[in-house]
Enzyme design. Structure first.
Site, PDB file in Angstrom:
ATOM      1  N   TRP A 363      16.768  10.996  43.848  1.00  0.00           N
ATOM      2  CA  TRP A 363      15.699  11.294  44.815  1.00  0.00           C
ATOM      3  C   TRP A 363      14.337  11.404  44.124  1.00  0.00           C
ATOM      4  O   TRP A 363      13.309  11.416  44.772  1.00  0.00           O
ATOM      5  CB  TRP A 363      16.011  12.596  45.557  1.00  0.00           C
ATOM      6  CG  TRP A 363      15.897  13.838  44.679  1.00  0.00           C
ATOM      7  CD1 TRP A 363      16.527  14.050  43.491  1.00  0.00           C
ATOM      8  CD2 TRP A 363      15.105  14.999  44.914  1.00  0.00           C
ATOM      9  NE1 TRP A 363      16.192  15.287  42.983  1.00  0.00           N
ATOM     10  CE2 TRP A 363      15.323  15.900  43.836  1.00  0.00           C
ATOM     11  CE3 TRP A 363      14.251  15.386  45.947  1.00  0.00           C
ATOM     12  CZ2 TRP A 363      14.702  17.144  43.753  1.00  0.00           C
ATOM     13  CZ3 TRP A 363      13.631  16.638  45.857  1.00  0.00           C
ATOM     14  CH2 TRP A 363      13.861  17.494  44.775  1.00  0.00           C
ATOM     15  N   GLU A 490      19.855  22.962  42.087  1.00  0.00           N
ATOM     16  CA  GLU A 490      21.263  22.688  41.765  1.00  0.00           C
ATOM     17  C   GLU A 490      21.986  23.905  41.207  1.00  0.00           C
ATOM     18  O   GLU A 490      23.123  23.800  40.770  1.00  0.00           O
ATOM     19  CB  GLU A 490      21.343  21.524  40.784  1.00  0.00           C
ATOM     20  CG  GLU A 490      20.858  20.233  41.409  1.00  0.00           C
ATOM     21  CD  GLU A 490      20.952  19.043  40.474  1.00  0.00           C
ATOM     22  OE1 GLU A 490      21.221  19.238  39.276  1.00  0.00           O
ATOM     23  OE2 GLU A 490      20.737  17.918  40.949  1.00  0.00           O
ATOM     24  N   LYS A 594      17.140  26.712  39.749  1.00  0.00           N
ATOM     25  CA  LYS A 594      16.913  25.727  38.687  1.00  0.00           C
ATOM     26  C   LYS A 594      15.542  25.082  38.820  1.00  0.00           C
ATOM     27  O   LYS A 594      14.837  24.854  37.846  1.00  0.00           O
ATOM     28  CB  LYS A 594      18.005  24.644  38.781  1.00  0.00           C
ATOM     29  CG  LYS A 594      17.894  23.570  37.717  1.00  0.00           C
ATOM     30  CD  LYS A 594      18.966  22.500  37.894  1.00  0.00           C
ATOM     31  CE  LYS A 594      18.911  21.477  36.773  1.00  0.00           C
ATOM     32  NZ  LYS A 594      19.746  20.308  37.033  1.00  0.00           N
ATOM     33  N   GLN A 595      15.168  24.744  40.059  1.00  0.00           N
ATOM     34  CA  GLN A 595      13.939  23.976  40.275  1.00  0.00           C
ATOM     35  C   GLN A 595      13.435  24.235  41.680  1.00  0.00           C
ATOM     36  O   GLN A 595      14.207  24.624  42.559  1.00  0.00           O
ATOM     37  CB  GLN A 595      14.233  22.500  40.100  1.00  0.00           C
ATOM     38  CG  GLN A 595      15.217  21.955  41.112  1.00  0.00           C
ATOM     39  CD  GLN A 595      15.846  20.648  40.666  1.00  0.00           C
ATOM     40  OE1 GLN A 595      16.915  20.638  40.082  1.00  0.00           O
ATOM     41  NE2 GLN A 595      15.162  19.553  40.939  1.00  0.00           N
TER      42      GLN A 595
END
Ligand code: BGC
Length: 790
Positions: A363, A490, A594-595
């Site tokens: 993505w 994630e 994580k992000q």
């Protein structure tokens, strides 16, 4: 977070220069000095082939299949993986001085430098080498991977003896099945394929040779060809040898001091799943003929003209931080290289700069790379979306296999088939479908490309919208829920109502319905009727967006804010990235991000949040986000700039732009982080420029951090090109060409017309208490140290 200060790169606005020889840095500089046009990729290895770090030559979409074994298999698990192949290396030019091979591991190099020039689009090298027995030569080379002749790369190579006459022998090669070092244990590293290429033919004649190969399992064929011009002061002896995996042109000559042996090598590549070896041979020979006709000078001139146009459309100027200026141009250059001539192939996460992530596209393309390309090189954005469209049948089959309607695009792939063997952070990340739709809608709004809308765009919007109505359901209160999916973060998987996914799906459904209304005849052909668009609108209008009333923040997904907090205080720095040190089960059940996920939703769907919610959500998620993915810092820059934390946004911009030059993730040798590099543009333009495109209209809310005195950037929107210049107290908007453009400055509508720049004051930033990051995870602060006593 620490940014190791590596010696080596010199700061300059339009180039990346590394002086002196540092063999330990070879693997990372092979990535940063990589050349590509989106079709062919050459890592920045030395011409002489050795020493090398991780030699690499890649062709976009050329991969080998490999089995994906599972200890415990399940229904719908992909059976095959795909790995990018290190194809026939056309960069090699070996050199013998008298009887000593030039090898930078031996002798000494009193002068050595390499320069990646962002305006000429070439990699230059200048080496003075002293052999172990004391012979001295100067080697200069310049190479390019052509933006204008996409099957072509070329190298101009010169050798000059510095201490008297010398016999020089150059051996220019095409080398297939080069051995590669194995590196284990990190899921982000590519699988190593040995002997992936099987010879079909090898021919050589005069100064020219062609090698044809195919892969064992994926059934792809390729051909690589080379041709040469040789210029020497005296008589030359040449020999042309070909073997299955090797073609070699050797040239020997005596060169007096003060004279040079010059070799121009033209290399052509062709590959296909359909064409015969004969057809591929003809194709590369034709490409070579074209390159020979243009000549080295012609190729250089075309390359420069192409880049002049690019910089005219895309440059971002930054005053006040020379290193950042260089890093942002380096980033733009590499993103262009990744996407320029992909033409119906994917843009992989590493571009064509290294084998990391097996050469897969994610993505990353639609969400990080396409915003940049859409507003600067729209044709490249169009091509990338056409690649997605060309894989629609595979995505429809995948959706059917998963029991869903519409299309389910793969989480990671080269040819469009799902290659993710870990479904909780793979197939379950269904948001990729809304990301494709978002990029499609953005491209359509920014270009008004009717032909694309009818042939490609509408079908992408429709098939992804269909997925959402089958994946989600209305609950007993009538709310539309999307359960059991994974959002961008994630470290949290298989959750209900991930806010990012739901808001992006909402946009997907609305855009699909709106474009079907605009193009009823195409919609009918796609089998869409009014009942279906009504269902999409209904699902969108009733989309569930969880909110934690007690904490007054959006949980990233339902129940997220009730999970235990991660014990950051007792997580030592060496345990990052967490995915390599803790089991997923523990990451999944705790609040650790994580992000950017919810924060990403606040950028791309900023229209769905109030300013107060944005400020509170930022404070909450900054404290949980560890940035174990390079896709995070740019998004954190954008939102921190919006809520008024300009210095923090500046630090995040630095982290995105310098991700690879500072090797922040310690894996640049596996290839560049193309999404992070695009993120440098995103942080500058969407962050400090405050550019948003909600509902297809452009708006700006510019503000500078105290460290910078000026940022200027350019945008193409429909047929207009504008330049926005941000200074400390004011912003200047200028329409460079095209029809007048309606936009806004901090909420105030403005109309831009040619020859009438508008200057407007910048309001003070919102005042919000500064957020905190998890212990040790604050972005690096790149501030000049004040002079002692000063
Ligand atoms: C990130 C993904 C990304 C992938 C490739 C992973 O570390 O979590 O979001 O798509 O890298 O860049």
């Amino acid at each position: 977070m620490t940014t190791p200060q590596l010696p080596g790169y010199e700061v300059a606005p339009w180039e990346l220069r590394w002086r002196w020889l540092d063999l330990d840095a070879l693997r990372r500089t092979e990535s940063t000095f990589a050349l590509s046009n989106g079709h062919i990729g050459f890592r920045g290895s030395f011409e002489e082939g050795e020493p090398s770090g991780l030699p690499g030559t890649y062709l976009n979409g050329f991969y080998e299949r490999r089995p994906l074994p599972y200890a415990e298999a399940g229904y719908g698990y992909p059976e095959d993986g795909q790995t990018v192949v290190n194809v026939t290396d056309g960069k090699i030019i070996r050199l013998l001085v008298e009887d000593e091979p030039v090898d930078m591991r031996y002798g000494s190099a009193p002068r050595h430098e390499r320069v990646l020039d962002f305006r000429s689009g070439t990699l230059r090298r200048h080496t003075e080498w002293v052999s172990p027995t004391g012979r001295r030569v100067r080697i200069t080379s310049e190479r390019l991977v052509s933006f204008t002749q996409r099957a072509i790369a070329a190298i101009h190579y010169e050798v000059e003896p510095l201490d008297g006459q010398a016999q020089l022998v150059v051996q220019s090669e095409l080398l297939a099945n080069e051995p590669i070092e194995r590196e284990g244990g990190d899921p982000r590293v590519a699988a190593v394929l040995e002997g992936a290429l099987v010879s079909d033919f090898a021919v050589g004649e005069g100064n020219r040779a062609v090698l044809g190969h195919h892969t064992r399992k994926s059934g792809l064929r390729m051909a690589a060809a080379m041709d040469h011009e040789v210029d020497a002061p005296g008589p030359i002896w040449t020999e042309n040898r070909t073997e299955e995996d090797l073609a070699r042109l050797s040239v020997a000559t005596e060169v007096p001091r003060g004279h040079k042996l010059a070799l121009t090598k033209y290399v052509a590549y062709g590959w296909s799943s359909q064409r015969s070896p004969q057809a591929l041979r003809a194709q590369v020979e034709a490409a070579l003929a074209g390159a020979r006709q243009s000549g080295w000078r012609g190729l250089l001139d075309e390359q420069r003209a192409y880049l002049d146009d690019f910089w005219e459309a895309a440059d971002v100027e930054i005053d006040g931080d020379a290193e950042l200026q260089q890093a942002v141009r380096f980033a733009l250059f590499h993103v262009l290289q990744a996407g320029a001539r992909g033409e119906t192939r994917a843009i992989p996460a590493k571009g064509l700069t290294g084998p990391g992530y097996d050469g897969h596209a994610f993505w990353d393309t639609e969400t990080f790379v396409l915003p940049l390309l859409t507003y600067t090189v729209p044709d490249a954005a169009r091509s990338a979306l056409q690649w997605r469209h060309s894989t629609l049948d595979k995505a429809r089959n995948r959706a059917a296999q998963l029991g869903q309607a519409g299309a389910a695009f793969p989480w990671r792939s080269i040819n469009g088939e799902e290659c993710s063997g870990y479904w909780p952070a793979g197939t379950a990340a269904f948001h990729v479908n809304a990301d494709v739709a978002d990029a499609t809608a953005r491209y359509l709004a920014a270009t008004g490309d009717k032909e694309f809308e009818a042939s490609t765009g509408l079908e992408l919007l429709v098939e992804t919208a269909r997925l959402w109505t089958s994946l989600g359901h209305h609950d007993t209160h009538g709310r539309f829920r999307i359960d059991g999916v994974t959002g961008p973060d994630e470290y949290t998987a298989v959750v209900d109502n991930n806010v990012f996914t739901n808001l992006m799906a909402q946009r997907n459904l609305h855009e699909a319905a709106a474009h079907c209304e605009l193009r009823p005849e195409v919609a009918r052909e796609l089998g869409v009727d009014e009942e279906e668009t009504a269902r999409w609108r209904d699902a969108a209008d009733r989309m569930m967006v969880p909110y934690d009333e007690m904490l007054e923040v959006h949980p990233q997904s339902e129940r997220f804010t009730r999970h235990a907090q991660w014990d950051f205080a007792n997580t030592p720095p060496k345990n990052y990235p967490l995915l390599l040190h803790y089991p997923y089960f523990d990451l999944y059940r705790k609040q650790v991000v994580k992000q950017a996920d919810l924060v990403l939703a606040m950028w791309l769907r900023g229209d769905a949040f109030t300013p107060e919610q944005k400020a509170r959500n930022m404070a909450y998620y900054e404290a949980l986000t560890v940035r174990d993915s390079s896709l995070s810092s740019c998004v954190q820059a954008v939102l921190n700039a919006e809520v008024g934390h300009l210095e923090l946004a500046y630090d995040y911009l630095g982290e995105a732009a310098l991700a690879d030059l500072h090797d922040i993730y310690q894996n640049v040798h596996q290839g560049l982080h193309i999404a992070a590099l695009s993120g440098a543009w995103i942080a500058a333009v969407a962050g400090f420029g405050g550019m948003r495109d909600h509902g297809g209209t452009l708006s700006f809310a510019p503000r500078l951090p105290p460290e910078l005195s000026r940022i200027a950037f350019r945008i193409c929107f429909n047929d207009s090109r504008i330049c926005v210049t941000i200074r400390r107290d004011e912003a200047i908007y200028a329409l460079l060409d095209g029809p007048s453009l309606h936009t806004s400055h901090h909420g105030k509508p403005i109309v831009l017309t040619q020859g009438q720049p508008i200057t407007l004051p910048i309001p003070p930033p919102p005042q919000n208490p500064p957020p905190r990051q998890p212990v040790g995870r604050a972005p690096a602060r790149r501030r000049l140290q004040p002079a002692p006593g000063g």
